[in-house]
Design an enzyme around this catalytic site. Structure first.
Site, PDB file in Angstrom:
ATOM      1  N   THR A   1     -15.678   2.315   4.621  1.00  0.00           N
ATOM      2  CA  THR A   1     -16.901   1.870   5.175  1.00  0.00           C
ATOM      3  C   THR A   1     -17.697   1.175   4.408  1.00  0.00           C
ATOM      4  OG1 THR A   1     -16.757   3.894   6.894  1.00  0.00           O
ATOM      5  CG2 THR A   1     -18.949   2.713   6.530  1.00  0.00           C
TER       6      THR A   1
ATOM      7  N   GLY B   1       0.907  -1.093  -0.081  1.00  0.00           N
ATOM      8  CA  GLY B   1      -0.006   0.087   0.060  1.00  0.00           C
ATOM      9  C   GLY B   1       0.765   1.236   0.063  1.00  0.00           C
TER      10      GLY B   1
ATOM     11  N   CYS C   1     -10.546   9.539   8.354  1.00  0.00           N
ATOM     12  CA  CYS C   1     -10.488   8.767   9.734  1.00  0.00           C
ATOM     13  C   CYS C   1     -11.781   8.863  10.506  1.00  0.00           C
ATOM     14  CB  CYS C   1      -9.162   8.941  10.455  1.00  0.00           C
ATOM     15  SG  CYS C   1      -7.854   8.379   9.673  1.00  0.00           S
TER      16      CYS C   1
END
Length: 471
Positions: free
Chosen positions: A96, A13, A279
């Site tokens: 989410t 990542g 976040c």
């Protein structure tokens, strides 16, 4: 640990967390080889160029140090990076969920699981696997299960949790002089030994008393709780800002008064148009879902109100603009100063500016946006991803959003200036020049409380701040 390197680290990542974190580790540990891998060739090419894919003050210099030392590598060869590494970080997005069980609240850890499966299939030697992504508590159980069941004969894995506590805009100093580094492991001899490997890495520049070790699940949950508590402070002070406007009190004076209490402290007590970023909301909603999953309904409702108060604050700002401008902004030009969710970053995820823009577009206003670090492409991606706002879902939308290359062009002929990001340059603009170019009466709505309302009022502006009497 062959070759001339003390340790080889691979990070899966190359985003906002993985890239800067690995660049600082490489800078601080010249005898450790750090390889950052990613599926996106575009992302890796940018990291290998002079135009990095993310903006963070000081990051260019840090990356150049790693390149010069020869121990910072960015690559799309994921399997080679994993195979050669002693330690593999998982630093991928955990958004989410948008559908299925827990949609709108639960974190989607699909990417973490895919990383674990890739590691298991590639690894031919023992590895320490480090969760860097923000994950629900006990995700490490799933990661360990995938690794153990997919492991080649004789290959063993230890899983650690090492959550990031970076603030965008200050990521480099946060990494170079962190207030704490948190490492969680299984409390077994093998887990504790694996944890010590990473303690020794961080101890090369972080004082040992700032390196905290816990069990795996305390570490995973600590990140969610830290962000929830910070967001809670923002929503708390924003709720009081509405009361201040109703009573004539001044939120800055309230914040100063409360912040001087050492039990409270001054940080995160600045009223604003609302918090954004990748976040806070995501982690709070994740916490809400965890509480619901364990039957803790009252706890879930408590934390959910932090998000609801933030939504209220964004909506309240936009409604105040409409109400103040004679209950209509249809056809009026509104200059929006800032689009990033905070200063010193180009990150637009969950930015309050997007929600304000949508409310203005719904009123058929013409919104001219200036932000020194945000491109129109990124802006439109945020509208689509967070608000499902596109030409298809709302025809004519893109014509109502104009991106400008300087604030004076944005303001020319505008009926109002709305400051939604606290860029330092907005404090020193030539507001007389802005005023002279605008339609009259000219309004300023400061969603960050960064301008001097008296000076602007003396120029001729009608000024509205968050949590302060109207100027």
């Amino acid at each position: 640990m062959g070759d001339d390197w003390e340790l080889k680290i691979c990070c899966m990542g190359a985003g906002y967390v993985g890239g800067p974190t690995m660049a600082v580790i490489a800078k601080m540990c010249p005898k450790i080889l750090v390889t950052v891998v990613d599926l996106s060739k575009k992302q890796i090419d940018a990291w290998n160029s002079d135009n990095l894919p993310i903006y963070e003050p000081g990051l260019d210099e840090v990356v150049k140090v790693g390149r010069a030392q020869g121990n910072l590598v960015f690559s799309t060869d994921i399997e080679a990076g994993i195979a050669a590494a002693d330690v593999v970080f998982i630093s991928v997005n955990t958004p989410t969920k948008t559908s299925g069980i827990g949609a709108g609240r639960a974190a989607n850890v699909k990417n973490c699981e895919l990383c674990a499966r890739t590691i298991a299939s590639v690894a031919t030697s023992d590895k320490i696997v480090v969760e860097k992504s923000t994950v629900p508590v006990r995700t490490s159980d799933a990661v360990r299960s995938v690794l153990e069941h997919g492991a080649k004969p004789g290959v063993k894995f230890q899983v650690l949790s090492n959550p990031e506590f970076l603030a965008e805009g200050t990521a480099v100093p946060d990494l170079e002089a962190p207030p704490r580094v948190l490492l969680g492991s299984l409390q077994t001899p093998e887990g504790i030994a694996a944890c010590q490997v990473m303690v020794d890495v961080y101890a090369k520049w972080v004082p040992k008393e700032k390196i905290l070790t816990t069990n795996l699940w305390s570490s995973e949950l600590s990140k969610l709780v830290a962000n929830a508590m910070l967001a809670q402070r923002v929503s708390s002070v924003n709720s009081i800002s509405a009361l201040c406007e109703a009573t004539g009190a001044d939120i800055s004076e309230i914040s100063r008064s409360c912040g001087t209490d050492p039990r409270i402290g001054p940080k995160f007590l600045q009223a604003s148009v609302g918090f954004g970023g990748s976040c806070f909301q995501k982690d709070i909603l994740n916490l809400v879902y965890l509480c619901e999953s364990y039957g803790l309904t009252e706890c879930a409702e408590y934390w959910n109100w932090v998000v609801k108060m933030n939504d209220y604050q964004k909506s309240r700002f936009a409604k105040n603009v409409v109400r103040t401008m004679f209950n209509t902004i249809t056809g009026k030009k509104i200059a929006l100063l800032g689009f990033a969710f905070k200063k010193d970053t180009g990150d637009t995820r969950e930015t309050a500016a997007a929600f304000v823009c949508k409310d203005f577009v719904d009123e058929m206003a013409k919104v001219h946006v200036y932000d020194p670090q945000v491109t129109r492409e990124v802006m439109m991606q945020e509208f689509k991803y967070t608000l499902n706002l596109t030409e298809t879902t709302q025809p004519g939308f893109s014509d109502l959003i104009v991106t400008e290359t300087d604030p004076y062009a944005a303001a020319a002929g505008a009926h109002a200036l709305c400051i939604v990001t606290e860029w330092d340059e907005f404090k020193t603009l030539d507001y007389q020049k802005l005023y002279d170019s605008m339609a009259k009466p000219a309004f300023v709505f400061d969603g960050r409380n960064i301008v001097d309302p008296k000076k602007l009022k003396d120029i001729g502006f009608q000024v509205y701040m968050i949590g302060k009497p109207a100027a």
